[in-house]
Design an enzyme around this catalytic site. Structure first.
Site, PDB file in Angstrom:
ATOM      1  N   PRO A   2       0.150  -2.017   1.990  1.00 20.92           N
ATOM      2  CA  PRO A   2       1.092  -2.817   2.778  1.00 20.92           C
ATOM      3  C   PRO A   2       0.567  -4.233   2.997  1.00 20.92           C
ATOM      4  O   PRO A   2      -0.600  -4.424   3.318  1.00 20.92           O
ATOM      5  CB  PRO A   2       1.211  -2.062   4.101  1.00 20.92           C
ATOM      6  CG  PRO A   2       0.155  -1.033   4.115  1.00 20.92           C
ATOM      7  CD  PRO A   2      -0.368  -0.865   2.731  1.00 20.92           C
ATOM      8  N   GLU A   3       1.431  -5.215   2.779  1.00 25.38           N
ATOM      9  CA  GLU A   3       1.078  -6.612   3.030  1.00 25.38           C
ATOM     10  C   GLU A   3       1.769  -7.020   4.339  1.00 25.38           C
ATOM     11  O   GLU A   3       2.392  -6.193   5.000  1.00 25.38           O
ATOM     12  CB  GLU A   3       1.517  -7.473   1.840  1.00 25.38           C
ATOM     13  CG  GLU A   3       0.902  -6.957   0.526  1.00 25.38           C
ATOM     14  CD  GLU A   3       1.302  -7.753  -0.707  1.00 25.38           C
ATOM     15  OE1 GLU A   3       1.494  -8.964  -0.596  1.00 25.38           O
ATOM     16  OE2 GLU A   3       1.410  -7.147  -1.790  1.00 25.38           O
TER      17      GLU A   3
END
Ligand SMILES: [Zn+2]
Length: 273
Positions: A2-3
């Site tokens: 996840p960014e």
């Protein structure tokens, strides 16, 4: 992994669900997730703490509690789920926070790479995981002057600079490729070779793409979903990531994929220079 947009979506999904809830018993089933303090102390300190709110810095979730801050990094596959206490635990549930409304906030992580730290509130600004982070990728925080100063003299390739969280916080592999394509900059350019104009364009691309991705609730690739199990939709707006072999819509040349900064990297050999 996840960014920023995916972590923001997790935060956004959780904050209304758990704010003002008080934590009861905490169970850690996999000690290595807990970076500090030692797992038994972690569990003990959390008991009786109320969750005031949840903030985010870069890819870190910050649970603001009565006396402490719980810093959580989801790394590859970490997820939070809110479940009724009676719901059977899955194999990949590693940390369980009982809440005063009979629900449990559960941390699941197939790869077990995620990390949590519980620190005193007053230590947040000086905590090593946050002090090296660059500005947030938003208009107000990410200045051209900062980017110019940071990149000048850097021999590293620009993609590595986007990934390492010091130039700007929150960008990972997917958005780095999207940003560099949008800005027309080849990912293997040395950072110091960017002109003032290229830095200015790059900054605009960072701010706009991250904003659009946040608004879309992030990108759903593989297993990411927010606390409601709801998926983001930015995958429909990706222009280059995962599209090796497709033609660039601007110049009609096939996109290429190579390895840059140890990461699979997509680029257009014509539009990016
Ligand atoms: Zn092109």
């Amino acid at each position: 992994m996840p960014e920023l947009p995916e972590v923001e979506s997790v935060r956004n999904g959780l904050v209304d669900l758990v704010s003002e809830r008080t934590i009861g018993k905490v169970t850690v089933r996999w000690d290595n997730i807990i970076k500090e303090p030692e797992s038994r102390l972690f569990q003990k300190k959390l008991e009786g703490q109320t969750i005031e709110t949840i903030r985010r810095r870069g890819k870190f979730l910050l649970f603001i509690l009565t006396d402490y801050v719980l810093i959580s990094h989801l790394r590859m596959e970490g997820k939070f789920r809110l479940e009724k206490a009676a719901t059977p635990l899955t194999k990949h549930t590693h940390v369980i926070f009982s809440l005063d409304d009979g629900q449990e906030l559960r941390y699941l992580d197939v790869r077990k790479f995620g990390k949590m730290s519980l620190i005193n509130k007053g230590d947040l600004l000086n905590h090593p995981s946050l002090t090296s982070l660059g500005p947030e990728p938003v208009e107000e925080d990410l200045s051209i002057k900062w980017m110019t100063d940071y990149l000048s003299g850097k021999k590293r390739v620009i993609k590595a600079c986007l990934l390492d969280q010091k130039l700007v916080a929150g960008v990972g592999n997917i958005y780095a490729d999207e940003i560099l394509y949008d800005a027309g900059v080849r990912p293997d350019r040395s950072a110091s070779s960017l002109t003032d104009e290229e830095i200015s364009v790059l900054r605009s691309s960072i701010v706009r793409i991250m904003k659009e991705a946040v608004e879309a609730g992030g990108t759903t690739i593989r297993t990411y979903a927010n606390a409601y199990g709801r998926e983001g939709s930015f995958q429909n707006s990706l222009k280059i990531y995962g599209k090796v072999g497709s033609d660039c819509p601007i110049c009609h040349t096939p996109f290429l994929k190579t390895k840059i900064a140890q990461r699979g990297t997509h680029y257009c050999p014509i539009c990016q220079s």
